[in-house]
Design an enzyme around this catalytic site. Structure first.
Site, PDB file in Angstrom:
ATOM      1  N   ASP A 197      45.303  43.032  29.315  1.00 26.95           N
ATOM      2  CA  ASP A 197      44.648  42.158  30.297  1.00 26.95           C
ATOM      3  C   ASP A 197      45.129  40.720  30.134  1.00 26.95           C
ATOM      4  OD1 ASP A 197      42.940  42.866  32.322  1.00 26.95           O
ATOM      5  OD2 ASP A 197      41.189  43.100  31.027  1.00 26.95           O
TER       6      ASP A 197
ATOM      7  N   GLU B  91      43.351  40.021  37.602  1.00 26.22           N
ATOM      8  CA  GLU B  91      42.250  40.180  38.551  1.00 26.22           C
ATOM      9  C   GLU B  91      42.502  39.350  39.803  1.00 26.22           C
ATOM     10  OE1 GLU B  91      38.436  39.403  36.777  1.00 26.22           O
ATOM     11  OE2 GLU B  91      38.769  40.853  35.172  1.00 26.22           O
TER      12      GLU B  91
ATOM     13  N   GLU C 158      36.821  48.120  41.014  1.00 24.84           N
ATOM     14  CA  GLU C 158      35.578  48.060  40.229  1.00 24.84           C
ATOM     15  C   GLU C 158      34.374  47.827  41.144  1.00 24.84           C
ATOM     16  OE1 GLU C 158      35.675  45.719  36.653  1.00 24.84           O
ATOM     17  OE2 GLU C 158      33.509  45.898  36.355  1.00 24.84           O
TER      18      GLU C 158
END
Ligand code: KIV
Length: 277
Positions: free
Chosen positions: A84, A116, A183
């Site tokens: 990440d 993200e 998500e």
């Protein structure tokens, strides 16, 4: 199992074979996740909550990510390892994003990075991919920008919001991402995006029709008790087992039942022993 590649994941989507992914943040977890044959390991910034005891993923640093990626790479030679990119490591410029993604791969040793965001970061994703670094996208509920989203809520419920998510997914696909995490979105939205993009979708609260599913390791094995989201299935309660084992150890220490003869070392000469006394 041999090393999982982007090509293998793409083939799995094509053949309708579901992809499994979990997080891992250390050597032993990675070792067991590999042993179970899971295809992708995410060294997620969720380590903020699960192993560092923080409230959000926002404070996680590049150094902490590299520190945790390294032992995972050592412990799990077969799965694809995704690292990440922490908050603040890719939002300044394309150059900053490429430099930090390169660090995760060079110093950490992971195979790919995850960022993200949707359309707004498509340019950054393209720059990182063009630099030779595979990128996994992440849309829907994006924990790094939770303050902007107004809390942990299901995303994409209105037609407008669902259309935006689809546009985000398409932008990531076009920018060259090899996969996208979805998500906390309604199952119908997860299904729509999965049908409309060419790359595999991995759901976490994204419903049953995604190409794969990811769970945070500590959630699924009962090692994180602060909160349990609706999308989590707990496959075992290790937390409970660990407390039982520790209580038994404590009791045996107090009662002189541990260690037993089989746990101790001998071998000192009798005469030597007398002299020592
Ligand atoms: O950091 C993480 O564990 C994640 C998963 C929730 C996909 O991003």
């Amino acid at each position: 199992m041999s090393k999982v590649t982007i090509q293998k994941l793409q083939k799995m989507k094509g053949q309708g074979e579901r992809i499994s992914m979990t997080t891992a943040y250390d050597y032993p977890t990675a070792y067991f996740v590999d042993k179970a044959g899971i295809e992708i390991i995410l060294v997620g910034d969720s380590l903020a909550m699960t192993v560092l005891g923080l409230d959000t993923t926002v404070p996680v640093t590049m150094e902490q990510m590299i520190h945790h990626i390294k032992p995972v790479v050592k412990g799990a030679p077969n799965p694809m390892i995704v690292g990440d990119m922490p908050f603040g490591s890719y939002n300044v410029s394309k150059e900053q994003a490429v430099a930090n993604a390169t660090r995760l791969m060079k110093e950490g040793g992971c195979d790919a990075v995850k960022l993200e965001g949707g359309k707004e970061i498509a340019g950054v994703v393209k720059a990182v991919v063009d630099a030779g670094i595979p990128v996994m996208g992440h849309i829907g509920l994006t924990p790094q920008t939770i303050s902007k989203l107004g809390g942990f809520k299901v995303q994409g419920k209105s037609t407008e919001a669902a259309e935006k998510l689809l546009a985000d997914a398409r932008a990531l696909d076009e920018a060259g991402a090899f996969s996208i995490v979805l998500e906390c979105v309604p199952e119908e939205v997860g299904r729509l995006i999965t049908a409309k993009v060419g790359i595999p979708t991995i759901g976490i609260g994204g419903g049953r029709y995604c190409d794969g599913q990811v769970l945070v390791f500590h959630d699924m094995v009962g090692l994180f008790e602060k909160f349990i989201p609706k999308f989590v299935k707990r496959y075992v309660n290790l937390g409970e087992e660990v407390v039982k084992a520790l209580e038994e150890f404590k009791r045996e220490v107090k009662e002189g039942k541990f260690p037993l003869e089989e746990h101790v070392f001998g071998g000192v000469d009798e005469e030597e022993l007398k002299r020592l006394y």
